[in-house]
Design a protein around this motif. Structure first.
Motif, short mmCIF file in Angstrom:
data_model
loop_
_atom_site.label_atom_id
_atom_site.label_comp_id
_atom_site.label_asym_id
_atom_site.label_seq_id
_atom_site.Cartn_x
_atom_site.Cartn_y
_atom_site.Cartn_z
N MET A 6 0.85 -1.09 0.14
CA MET A 6 -0.03 -0.16 0.09
C MET A 6 1.00 1.34 0.09
O MET A 6 1.83 1.27 0.53
CB MET A 6 -0.90 -0.01 1.32
N ASN A 7 0.33 2.29 -0.58
CA ASN A 7 0.96 3.64 -0.32
C ASN A 7 0.97 4.15 1.04
O ASN A 7 -0.04 3.91 1.61
CB ASN A 7 0.45 4.69 -1.56
N THR A 8 1.63 5.11 1.19
CA THR A 8 1.34 5.90 2.70
C THR A 8 -0.02 6.52 2.94
O THR A 8 -0.50 6.31 4.13
CB THR A 8 2.50 6.84 2.79
N HIS A 9 -0.53 6.91 1.93
CA HIS A 9 -1.96 7.48 2.14
C HIS A 9 -2.75 6.59 2.34
O HIS A 9 -3.70 6.64 3.35
CB HIS A 9 -2.53 8.54 0.97
N ASP A 10 -2.97 5.38 1.75
CA ASP A 10 -3.98 4.30 2.17
C ASP A 10 -3.49 3.74 3.36
O ASP A 10 -4.61 3.24 4.24
CB ASP A 10 -3.86 3.27 0.95
N MET A 11 -2.21 3.74 3.96
CA MET A 11 -1.87 3.09 5.01
C MET A 11 -2.51 3.87 6.15
O MET A 11 -2.98 3.44 7.33
CB MET A 11 -0.19 3.12 5.14
N TYR A 12 -2.25 5.30 6.03
CA TYR A 12 -2.64 6.18 7.27
C TYR A 12 -4.10 6.30 7.39
O TYR A 12 -4.65 6.21 8.39
CB TYR A 12 -2.31 7.60 6.74
N THR A 13 -4.83 6.19 6.08
CA THR A 13 -6.45 6.04 6.13
C THR A 13 -6.86 4.75 6.84
O THR A 13 -7.90 4.96 7.66
CB THR A 13 -6.90 6.18 4.81
N THR A 14 -6.28 3.77 6.43
CA THR A 14 -6.72 2.27 7.12
C THR A 14 -6.46 2.35 8.55
O THR A 14 -7.34 2.02 9.35
CB THR A 14 -5.75 1.45 6.40
N MET A 15 -5.20 2.82 9.07
CA MET A 15 -4.84 3.15 10.54
C MET A 15 -5.91 3.96 11.33
O MET A 15 -6.34 3.43 12.45
CB MET A 15 -3.49 3.58 10.87
N LYS A 16 -6.10 5.05 10.57
CA LYS A 16 -6.99 5.85 11.06
C LYS A 16 -8.49 5.30 11.40
O LYS A 16 -9.33 5.44 12.61
CB LYS A 16 -7.07 7.20 10.63
N ASP A 151 16.77 12.23 0.73
CA ASP A 151 16.48 11.26 -0.16
C ASP A 151 15.94 10.07 0.22
O ASP A 151 15.53 8.92 -0.78
CB ASP A 151 17.93 11.01 -0.94
N MET A 152 14.81 10.02 1.23
CA MET A 152 14.52 8.73 1.73
C MET A 152 13.20 8.50 0.75
O MET A 152 12.44 9.44 0.11
CB MET A 152 13.81 9.09 2.97
N LYS A 153 13.04 7.20 0.57
CA LYS A 153 12.14 6.79 -0.16
C LYS A 153 11.27 5.73 0.34
O LYS A 153 11.91 4.44 0.79
CB LYS A 153 12.50 6.15 -1.67
N ILE A 154 9.79 5.65 0.70
CA ILE A 154 9.11 4.35 1.31
C ILE A 154 8.94 3.54 0.02
O ILE A 154 8.31 4.00 -0.84
CB ILE A 154 7.93 4.80 1.83
N VAL A 155 9.39 2.51 0.01
CA VAL A 155 9.34 1.48 -1.32
C VAL A 155 8.10 0.25 -0.75
O VAL A 155 7.71 -0.24 -1.96
CB VAL A 155 10.73 0.79 -1.27
N SER A 156 7.84 0.18 0.12
CA SER A 156 6.56 -0.97 0.51
C SER A 156 6.13 -0.66 1.97
O SER A 156 6.74 -0.26 2.79
CB SER A 156 7.60 -2.30 0.31
N GLY A 157 4.92 -1.19 1.98
CA GLY A 157 4.07 -1.12 3.30
C GLY A 157 2.86 -1.68 3.28
O GLY A 157 2.24 -1.98 2.26
N HIS A 158 2.31 -2.00 4.31
CA HIS A 158 1.08 -2.48 4.39
C HIS A 158 0.52 -2.45 5.74
O HIS A 158 1.00 -2.53 6.86
CB HIS A 158 1.27 -4.23 4.02
N VAL A 159 -0.76 -2.25 6.11
CA VAL A 159 -1.33 -2.35 7.31
C VAL A 159 -2.73 -2.95 7.25
O VAL A 159 -3.42 -2.63 6.18
CB VAL A 159 -1.55 -0.85 7.99
N ASP A 160 -3.20 -3.67 8.12
CA ASP A 160 -4.46 -3.88 8.27
C ASP A 160 -4.82 -4.15 9.95
O ASP A 160 -4.23 -3.55 10.77
CB ASP A 160 -4.86 -5.38 7.69
#
Length: 358
Positions: A6-16, A151-160
């Motif tokens: 998931m991208n960071t926006h979707d991760m945050y929305t899901t966590m919230k 130069d940081m880059k988030i390359v992978s993520g997931h939350v449920d």
């Protein structure tokens, strides 16, 4: 190639969404009861006194598959028999579970939420000493720290509702494992809210030649979800001053550990470990080595075949080759947690020589 998730926006929305709909309760096992509702299993509690004039209860919540496994384990019922009872003889399952809940004589924490179908659901049944480390708090703490690196880059993520994983890289910090085989420094952050693992911050290596990811677990930090016991009737959905202070102290440690992910001395040490793996050859055929690995690590037949396919493609016979065949298999795994497990296994193979012993 990495399993992106998931991208960071979707991760945050899901966590919230999960945080906003979550509710926890402390209850004695004798006040819990379960029942079968067709193919669904549900849990109910007697009203629990919360303060002077307030009573709460878990009312007919669905038991999700994770909490279901935890319940079977708490009651010391073998999972295969537990599932057979629930499927073939629901009344026997009800009688057995409720009898053992009454005799268990333990105070438990129930973690509920409103699931994706907008139904109340039990996502965990854990000890009353379970230390809650919430994903949203972790995310809000680490993101500003990661963004300190230009130069940081988030390359992978997931939350449920159970787990949170995030993998970020720092491209300016890189080293050569072999000729034209460059890895970049990164960090893997993992947490669970439901009792299926520790909180972890671990080094993550990003291999440029194939864009695979490799987690180095032995070089990371971990925090077990173990806290003080909480008595029945304690309202645990609002933090008091002591809990706020403890949470703040822990988050400061998380900040420090996240910043250490860019420590070039530690990165160099890991790269040297990886270099050593390029010089260790396997003593058996690739087919036999993957067979041994599958048996020792309880891999699936599909994972076995995929790893073997990538190992044949590499035409290599070193620990580094096997490690990268495993991380390549992670990129085509069936789900995010399987991918993360394979990335971790790849890191263990590259840094733990005895792992590939017959």
């Amino acid at each position: 190639m990495l399993y992106e998730g998931m991208n960071t926006h979707d991760m945050y929305t899901t966590m919230k969404s999960i945080a906003d709909s979550s509710h926890d309760m402390i209850a004695h096992s004798s006040k819990l009861s379960v029942y079968s509702d067709g193919a669904k299993r549900r849990i109910h509690t007697e009203p629990i006194r919360m303060g002077e004039n307030n009573w709460e209860a878990v009312n007919n919540s669905l038991i999700d598959s994770h909490a279901d496994s935890q319940l079977a384990k708490k009651l010391d019922i073998p999972k295969a028999y537990y599932d057979r009872m629930a499927g073939e003889s629901p009344r026997l399952w009800e009688i057995s579970c409720n009898d053992w809940l009454d005799k268990l004589n333990k105070t438990l924490m129930l973690r509920t939420w409103t699931n994706r179908n907008r139904l109340p659901s039990l996502r965990a049944i854990v000890s009353n000493s379970y230390l809650r480390i919430d994903n949203l708090d972790i995310f809000k703490t680490i993101l500003p720290i990661l963004n300190e690196q230009p130069d940081m880059k988030i390359v992978s993520g997931h939350v449920d509702e159970h787990r949170f994983n995030l993998k970020a890289i720092f491209p300016r910090i890189q080293g050569e494992v072999a000729v034209n085989d460059v890895v970049q420094a990164g960090v893997h952050i993992q947490n669970t809210e439901t009792g299926n693992g520790a909180f972890k911050i671990e080094p993550f290596q990003h291999r440029l030649v194939c864009l695979n990811g490799m987690i180095i677990p032995e070089a990371g930090i971990r925090k077990a979800h173990l806290g003080s016991r909480i008595g029945e009737g304690t309202d645990i959905n609002f933090r008091n001053e002591t809990l706020e202070a403890d949470n703040k102290a822990f988050m400061m440690k998380v900040e420090d550990a996240t910043r250490q992910a860019t420590d070039e001395t530690r990165f160099t040490y890991i790269v040297n470990q990886l270099k050593e793996s390029t010089e260790r050859t396997i003593d058996v055929s690739p087919v036999e080595q993957v067979k041994i690995l599958t048996k020792k690590q309880n891999l699936t037949e599909e994972e076995n075949n995929t790893i073997l396919m990538f190992l044949h493609k590499s035409d290599g016979n070193t620990h580094w080759d096997v490690a990268n065949a495993v991380t390549s298999a992670a990129g085509v795994a069936n789900n995010y947690q399987s991918a993360t497990a394979l990335e971790t296994l790849g890191g263990q193979i590259a840094t733990t020589p005895q792992l590939l012993a017959a």
